[in-house]
Design a protein around this motif. Structure first.
Motif, PDB file in Angstrom:
ATOM      1  N   LEU A 121      47.550   4.344  44.216  1.00  0.00           N
ATOM      2  CA  LEU A 121      48.017   5.681  44.553  1.00  0.00           C
ATOM      3  C   LEU A 121      49.352   5.587  45.267  1.00  0.00           C
ATOM      4  O   LEU A 121      49.693   4.555  45.848  1.00  0.00           O
ATOM      5  CB  LEU A 121      47.016   6.412  45.458  1.00  0.00           C
ATOM      6  CG  LEU A 121      45.778   7.052  44.802  1.00  0.00           C
ATOM      7  CD1 LEU A 121      44.808   5.987  44.288  1.00  0.00           C
ATOM      8  CD2 LEU A 121      45.057   7.952  45.802  1.00  0.00           C
ATOM      9  N   TYR A 122      50.084   6.696  45.260  1.00  0.00           N
ATOM     10  CA  TYR A 122      51.408   6.718  45.869  1.00  0.00           C
ATOM     11  C   TYR A 122      51.310   6.815  47.390  1.00  0.00           C
ATOM     12  O   TYR A 122      50.462   7.514  47.932  1.00  0.00           O
ATOM     13  CB  TYR A 122      52.201   7.908  45.327  1.00  0.00           C
ATOM     14  CG  TYR A 122      53.684   7.864  45.642  1.00  0.00           C
ATOM     15  CD1 TYR A 122      54.572   7.256  44.765  1.00  0.00           C
ATOM     16  CD2 TYR A 122      54.184   8.421  46.813  1.00  0.00           C
ATOM     17  CE1 TYR A 122      55.929   7.209  45.038  1.00  0.00           C
ATOM     18  CE2 TYR A 122      55.534   8.377  47.100  1.00  0.00           C
ATOM     19  CZ  TYR A 122      56.411   7.771  46.214  1.00  0.00           C
ATOM     20  OH  TYR A 122      57.750   7.724  46.509  1.00  0.00           O
ATOM     21  N   LEU A 123      52.200   6.097  48.088  1.00  0.00           N
ATOM     22  CA  LEU A 123      52.349   6.196  49.543  1.00  0.00           C
ATOM     23  C   LEU A 123      53.821   6.030  49.872  1.00  0.00           C
ATOM     24  O   LEU A 123      54.386   4.938  49.749  1.00  0.00           O
ATOM     25  CB  LEU A 123      51.527   5.124  50.259  1.00  0.00           C
ATOM     26  CG  LEU A 123      51.670   5.105  51.780  1.00  0.00           C
ATOM     27  CD1 LEU A 123      51.072   6.362  52.409  1.00  0.00           C
ATOM     28  CD2 LEU A 123      51.039   3.853  52.381  1.00  0.00           C
ATOM     29  N   ASN A 124      54.443   7.106  50.317  1.00  0.00           N
ATOM     30  CA  ASN A 124      55.876   7.101  50.573  1.00  0.00           C
ATOM     31  C   ASN A 124      56.280   6.071  51.629  1.00  0.00           C
ATOM     32  O   ASN A 124      57.359   5.488  51.577  1.00  0.00           O
ATOM     33  CB  ASN A 124      56.325   8.499  51.017  1.00  0.00           C
ATOM     34  CG  ASN A 124      57.827   8.650  51.033  1.00  0.00           C
ATOM     35  OD1 ASN A 124      58.492   8.485  50.018  1.00  0.00           O
ATOM     36  ND2 ASN A 124      58.372   8.961  52.196  1.00  0.00           N
ATOM     37  N   ASP A 125      55.398   5.801  52.596  1.00  0.00           N
ATOM     38  CA  ASP A 125      55.719   4.893  53.701  1.00  0.00           C
ATOM     39  C   ASP A 125      55.612   3.421  53.335  1.00  0.00           C
ATOM     40  O   ASP A 125      55.806   2.557  54.198  1.00  0.00           O
ATOM     41  CB  ASP A 125      54.794   5.174  54.888  1.00  0.00           C
ATOM     42  CG  ASP A 125      55.116   6.481  55.593  1.00  0.00           C
ATOM     43  OD1 ASP A 125      56.229   7.002  55.394  1.00  0.00           O
ATOM     44  OD2 ASP A 125      54.252   6.985  56.345  1.00  0.00           O
ATOM     45  N   THR A 126      55.310   3.101  52.103  1.00  0.00           N
ATOM     46  CA  THR A 126      55.114   1.707  51.705  1.00  0.00           C
ATOM     47  C   THR A 126      56.360   0.856  51.948  1.00  0.00           C
ATOM     48  O   THR A 126      57.480   1.229  51.596  1.00  0.00           O
ATOM     49  CB  THR A 126      54.750   1.616  50.215  1.00  0.00           C
ATOM     50  OG1 THR A 126      53.499   2.273  50.004  1.00  0.00           O
ATOM     51  CG2 THR A 126      54.641   0.170  49.759  1.00  0.00           C
ATOM     52  N   ASP A 127      56.143  -0.304  52.565  1.00  0.00           N
ATOM     53  CA  ASP A 127      57.202  -1.292  52.779  1.00  0.00           C
ATOM     54  C   ASP A 127      56.574  -2.669  52.624  1.00  0.00           C
ATOM     55  O   ASP A 127      55.833  -3.124  53.497  1.00  0.00           O
ATOM     56  CB  ASP A 127      57.810  -1.122  54.175  1.00  0.00           C
ATOM     57  CG  ASP A 127      58.872  -2.175  54.492  1.00  0.00           C
ATOM     58  OD1 ASP A 127      59.222  -2.967  53.592  1.00  0.00           O
ATOM     59  OD2 ASP A 127      59.311  -2.221  55.660  1.00  0.00           O
ATOM     60  N   PHE A 128      56.836  -3.326  51.491  1.00  0.00           N
ATOM     61  CA  PHE A 128      56.249  -4.632  51.230  1.00  0.00           C
ATOM     62  C   PHE A 128      56.927  -5.757  52.013  1.00  0.00           C
ATOM     63  O   PHE A 128      56.424  -6.883  52.025  1.00  0.00           O
ATOM     64  CB  PHE A 128      56.313  -4.954  49.734  1.00  0.00           C
ATOM     65  CG  PHE A 128      55.450  -4.057  48.890  1.00  0.00           C
ATOM     66  CD1 PHE A 128      54.076  -3.996  49.084  1.00  0.00           C
ATOM     67  CD2 PHE A 128      56.006  -3.259  47.897  1.00  0.00           C
ATOM     68  CE1 PHE A 128      53.272  -3.172  48.306  1.00  0.00           C
ATOM     69  CE2 PHE A 128      55.208  -2.427  47.116  1.00  0.00           C
ATOM     70  CZ  PHE A 128      53.844  -2.377  47.324  1.00  0.00           C
ATOM     71  N   GLY A 129      58.072  -5.480  52.646  1.00  0.00           N
ATOM     72  CA  GLY A 129      58.756  -6.484  53.443  1.00  0.00           C
ATOM     73  C   GLY A 129      59.692  -7.353  52.634  1.00  0.00           C
ATOM     74  O   GLY A 129      59.768  -7.267  51.411  1.00  0.00           O
ATOM     75  N   HIS A 181      61.192   5.302  39.028  1.00  0.00           N
ATOM     76  CA  HIS A 181      60.260   5.526  40.138  1.00  0.00           C
ATOM     77  C   HIS A 181      59.889   4.183  40.763  1.00  0.00           C
ATOM     78  O   HIS A 181      59.396   3.288  40.086  1.00  0.00           O
ATOM     79  CB  HIS A 181      58.992   6.218  39.653  1.00  0.00           C
ATOM     80  CG  HIS A 181      59.238   7.505  38.931  1.00  0.00           C
ATOM     81  ND1 HIS A 181      59.641   8.650  39.572  1.00  0.00           N
ATOM     82  CD2 HIS A 181      59.137   7.818  37.619  1.00  0.00           C
ATOM     83  CE1 HIS A 181      59.770   9.624  38.687  1.00  0.00           C
ATOM     84  NE2 HIS A 181      59.481   9.147  37.492  1.00  0.00           N
ATOM     85  N   LYS A 182      60.097   4.047  42.069  1.00  0.00           N
ATOM     86  CA  LYS A 182      59.675   2.843  42.767  1.00  0.00           C
ATOM     87  C   LYS A 182      58.163   2.885  42.998  1.00  0.00           C
ATOM     88  O   LYS A 182      57.585   3.941  43.218  1.00  0.00           O
ATOM     89  CB  LYS A 182      60.401   2.712  44.102  1.00  0.00           C
ATOM     90  CG  LYS A 182      61.871   2.335  43.961  1.00  0.00           C
ATOM     91  CD  LYS A 182      62.490   2.040  45.315  1.00  0.00           C
ATOM     92  CE  LYS A 182      63.920   1.544  45.143  1.00  0.00           C
ATOM     93  NZ  LYS A 182      64.546   1.220  46.454  1.00  0.00           N
ATOM     94  N   ALA A 183      57.553   1.718  42.958  1.00  0.00           N
ATOM     95  CA  ALA A 183      56.107   1.614  43.146  1.00  0.00           C
ATOM     96  C   ALA A 183      55.770   1.591  44.633  1.00  0.00           C
ATOM     97  O   ALA A 183      55.267   0.593  45.166  1.00  0.00           O
ATOM     98  CB  ALA A 183      55.574   0.370  42.442  1.00  0.00           C
ATOM     99  N   ASN A 184      56.048   2.703  45.310  1.00  0.00           N
ATOM    100  CA  ASN A 184      55.605   2.867  46.699  1.00  0.00           C
ATOM    101  C   ASN A 184      54.120   3.210  46.654  1.00  0.00           C
ATOM    102  O   ASN A 184      53.738   4.366  46.597  1.00  0.00           O
ATOM    103  CB  ASN A 184      56.382   3.988  47.381  1.00  0.00           C
ATOM    104  CG  ASN A 184      57.842   3.644  47.587  1.00  0.00           C
ATOM    105  OD1 ASN A 184      58.184   2.493  47.819  1.00  0.00           O
ATOM    106  ND2 ASN A 184      58.698   4.637  47.498  1.00  0.00           N
ATOM    107  N   VAL A 185      53.286   2.203  46.699  1.00  0.00           N
ATOM    108  CA  VAL A 185      51.860   2.425  46.437  1.00  0.00           C
ATOM    109  C   VAL A 185      50.988   1.769  47.498  1.00  0.00           C
ATOM    110  O   VAL A 185      51.370   0.783  48.135  1.00  0.00           O
ATOM    111  CB  VAL A 185      51.461   1.895  45.044  1.00  0.00           C
ATOM    112  CG1 VAL A 185      52.141   2.689  43.941  1.00  0.00           C
ATOM    113  CG2 VAL A 185      51.775   0.403  44.895  1.00  0.00           C
TER     114      VAL A 185
END
Length: 349
Positions: A113-121, A166-170
């Motif tokens: 699912l999408y999550l705008n706050d995603t940051d994989f580092g 679309h970036k995979a901010n998931v």
């Protein structure tokens, strides 16, 4: 703590506060019904501004995988993850580069699912890199339970990928046939994991720990027909409605009632055609899925089709060397059990 108190959390003040957050995003709801006495059932919606080109795909065991490429594009140049699938799976692919949703033969389910706050580092090349579109598939290929899936994170790094602009901010929801559940997010470059049977509803922003912190602001332990529920399509409203109705579902007498229960909630929180998201445009619900993790049965319905389709993964030969089988669900003639309609095709990834 009851399931309802562990998931429903919103007061009027909290709703106002979340609505004012910048960049609040959209897209999708997941519900897990793990206490109905019949089977562990899960359901989800896919909300997106365009077709994600979903294809139902059955993967056998023994497939050689690589986590560094999305189609022809190389995403992870240094130390891409490589593995051989241990379990067969039935999934819904996204843009032909990864898995958005699905189950495996052991009864593990995964939902992106999408999550705008995603940051994989920042990339750490000492760890094998896995692009985010294959995150769910990696777990379905290698784990039978939530516990096993969580242990796999020590050996890989999830890396951002982009498809169709679309970036995979998931973030990811996983559950297994025992009813165990986990929500996995990457916030500030670090994994944040919420693990336990009480984590049965997930939508999108804000991050899950913020949702849980807001739990104390409201008491929904005695739901009634007079209780006001938010009716909009943003992730906060959908989270509240999904949890409220999930806790009111009657015990199912069989498969039809169990599947109908989770699909009824998925339809309730679906985004109608034309409903706007502030700052994001139109994000209609493209499709809904449901899965019986106890019996390995997977349901799928396009929002613009009147027909529900399903397939039993337990009836498929998933031995190594068997072909990948695929089915385009965008066919008005498909209805009911469609396992015979799957046809061999090249593995999309």
């Amino acid at each position: 703590m009851t399931r309802l108190r562990a998931c429903l959390f919103l007061s009027v003040a909290a709703l106002a506060g979340i609505a004012s957050l910048p960049g609040i995003a959209d897209a999708c709801t997941r519900v897990l019904w793990n206490d109905n006495g019949y089977a562990v059932m899960t359901g989800r919606t896919m909300d997106w501004p365009e077709s994600t080109e979903p294809v139902l795909t059955i993967f056998p065991r023994g497939l050689e995988r690589g986590g560094g490429k999305a189609g022809a594009e190389v995403i992870v140049t240094d130390n891409p993850a490589r593995w051989t699938s241990k379990y067969g799976s039935l999934v819904t692919t996204i843009y032909g580069i990864g898995t958005a949703d699905g189950i495996n033969e052991a009864g593990l389910g995964a939902h992106m699912l999408y999550l705008n706050d995603t940051d994989f580092g920042a990339r750490d090349v000492s760890k094998p890199g896995l692009h985010a579109g294959l995150w769910a598939q990696y777990l379905l290929d290698n784990a039978a339970t939530v516990e096993e899936a969580l242990k796999l994170f020590d050996g890989i790094q999830v890396v951002m990928v982009e498809a169709n602009g679309h970036k995979a901010n998931v973030h990811l929801a996983i559950e297994d046939a025992s009813g165990d559940s986990a929500i996995i997010e990457f916030i500030g470059g670090k994994p944040v994991i919420h693990h336990g049977r009480d984590f049965v509803v997930m939508t999108n922003d804000p991050a899950y720990d913020q949702q849980l912190a807001l739990l104390k602001n409201q008491d929904f332990s005695k739901p009634s027909s007079t209780m006001p529920l938010p009716g909009n399509v943003n992730p906060v409203d959908r989270f509240q409605r999904a949890t409220y109705y999930l806790n009111l579902l009657p015990k199912p007498k069989g498969e039809r009632e169990a599947a109908a229960g989770v699909l009824a909630i998925a339809r309730n929180v679906s985004v109608p055609f034309g409903a706007p998201y502030k700052g994001f445009g139109i994000y209609n619900t493209e499709y809904r899925t449901a899965a019986n993790l106890t019996d390995k049965r997977y349901y799928f319905e396009l929002s613009n089709s009147p027909n529900l389709i399903w397939a039993d993964l337990s009836l498929v030969n998933l031995d190594k060397g068997q072909p990948v089988r695929m089915l385009n669900p965008d066919n008005i003639n498909l209805s009911g059990n469609v396992i015979a309609s799957f046809a061999p095709g090249p593995a999309p990834f």
